[in-house]
Every structure is written in C-alpha cells, then in structure tokens.
Write an enzyme that holds these catalytic residues in place. Sequence first.
Site, mmCIF file in Angstrom:
data_model
loop_
_atom_site.group_PDB
_atom_site.id
_atom_site.type_symbol
_atom_site.label_atom_id
_atom_site.label_comp_id
_atom_site.label_asym_id
_atom_site.label_seq_id
_atom_site.Cartn_x
_atom_site.Cartn_y
_atom_site.Cartn_z
ATOM 1 N N ASP A 38 0.818 -1.202 0.000
ATOM 2 C CA ASP A 38 0.000 0.000 0.000
ATOM 3 C C ASP A 38 0.857 1.260 0.000
ATOM 4 O O ASP A 38 2.055 1.220 0.312
ATOM 5 C CB ASP A 38 -0.904 0.032 1.234
ATOM 6 C CG ASP A 38 -1.901 -1.111 1.273
ATOM 7 O OD1 ASP A 38 -2.158 -1.696 0.204
ATOM 8 O OD2 ASP A 38 -2.422 -1.405 2.365
ATOM 9 N N TYR A 84 5.036 -9.999 7.779
ATOM 10 C CA TYR A 84 4.919 -8.552 7.946
ATOM 11 C C TYR A 84 5.188 -8.180 9.394
ATOM 12 O O TYR A 84 4.869 -8.940 10.318
ATOM 13 C CB TYR A 84 3.517 -8.065 7.564
ATOM 14 C CG TYR A 84 3.295 -7.882 6.090
ATOM 15 C CD1 TYR A 84 3.514 -6.649 5.481
ATOM 16 C CD2 TYR A 84 2.858 -8.935 5.297
ATOM 17 C CE1 TYR A 84 3.298 -6.474 4.114
ATOM 18 C CE2 TYR A 84 2.643 -8.773 3.934
ATOM 19 C CZ TYR A 84 2.863 -7.540 3.358
ATOM 20 O OH TYR A 84 2.655 -7.372 2.009
#
Length: 244
Positions: free
Chosen positions: A52, A110
């Site tokens: 993103d 992540y």
Amino acid sequence: MRRLLITIQYDGTAYHGWQVQKNALSVQEVFQDAVEKVFLKRLDVHGCSRTDTGVHANMYCLTLDTDMDISDEGVIMALNTKLPDDIAVIDCKEVAPDFHPRYSCKSKEYVYKLYNAKRPNAFLSKYTLHYRRDIDEKYLDREAKAFIGTHDFSGFCSAKTDITDTVRNVYAFDVWREGDIVYFRVEADGFLYNMVRIMVGTLLFISEGKIKEGELADIIESKDRKRAGKTAKPQGLYLNRVIY
C-alpha cells in the site's frame, strides 16, 4: 536468457505502493527506470507482492529476465548507482526459468511498528504509528493467537478488493515490546488487501476495551468487517521477510 531474483529494501514514504499506477509514483516505476538505464531496455519486472501507499519493505523480491552478461554483484552495484536513496538492492542471484517471486513463495512475514509513548518522536513519524494509550503487549500477544490457523479472513479485508478466495493460513502472530516500540509480527501463506493493518487495528480495539477479551475468534468466524477494528495507518507496516 537468465532469470534474476533481485532483493530490495525500500522506504515507502514517497511512493504509492509497489505496483505501477497511471497517476502516482510507485516503487516499481522507479525501479524499472533504473533497470532501463543498466540493461539498456525497459524490461518486465515481476514482484512478490503489492504494498500500500506509505508501506515499507525490509525485504522485497522481484525477477527480471536478461541475456546481458553481467555478474550478480555487477547488477547490485549498477542498479544502486541509478536508484534513489530510499530504494536499495541488497541481493541478486540467478534462479530457474520457471521461478516466480509471487507464486513460488511459501509464506510472507509482515511487521507493524507502533511507537507507544505520550509524546511524539520527530524521527519516527514516517516509520511507526504513534499511539499514546498504555498497551499491555503480553495481553495482546495472547489475544493475537486467535488469528493463527486457517480462516476465512473476509472480515479483515478492505472492501476495495476483487479477490473471491479469502481463506488464508496464518502460521504465527506475535506481539512484543522493545522500549517504547511495540512490534506486531505475522506470517501467513498470503494476505488480503489491508489485512495486516486491520489485524493491528483490531488488536488496538482489544487494548482499548472496545472488543472483549476472548472475542476475537468469534469476530473472525463472523466474517463481518464491521465487528473488527479500524485499519491502522500505513507508515508502521513493513514487508519484513519473503520465504521460498
């Protein structure tokens, strides 16, 4: 023809994610500009994942095909001379012709970083979420274990996505503290759009008492986005590791 697997790091602050976009600057566009200068043609570059706007990567893997006779170390050095300071090539090696950085991947990890202090830190504002309320990281670590396993995570996905298969296998989720930084680390075989940021936002709702202790498993099972927490801001998120 050689297929090169190239590993990069990037600070995502200035970019609208990895993927090339028509009206916004992306990491992929800047990287392909550098590739064109080194390899003297605009080669196709295939990445391991989308990220993103504002999200960072400690490890991002991509491939390109070339018939140029240049050593792996030569590729690293040449690309780094053409890239801006917020993108760095850290590894390069030749792989099999059928290797794909996304589909050959076994799992991704992540990390989300949260700066947990009363006052802001000017040097961390682009790389952590500043969160002023007290956090019991051990409590959140226990609650986060509900994410582990095979679940339909459609309640932890942005409505913007067009993906129909929302089942993912989460292998690990850990929360811990180092000084004023609270870390959220999750590994899975794949992630939905905004999934990690929604997971973190949901754990913060648990921390705030907006979601009751032990309720997370039921929220996951409900597949109801409205029952989960807010989407945490992007600057604290890092693609940390890609496992092949």
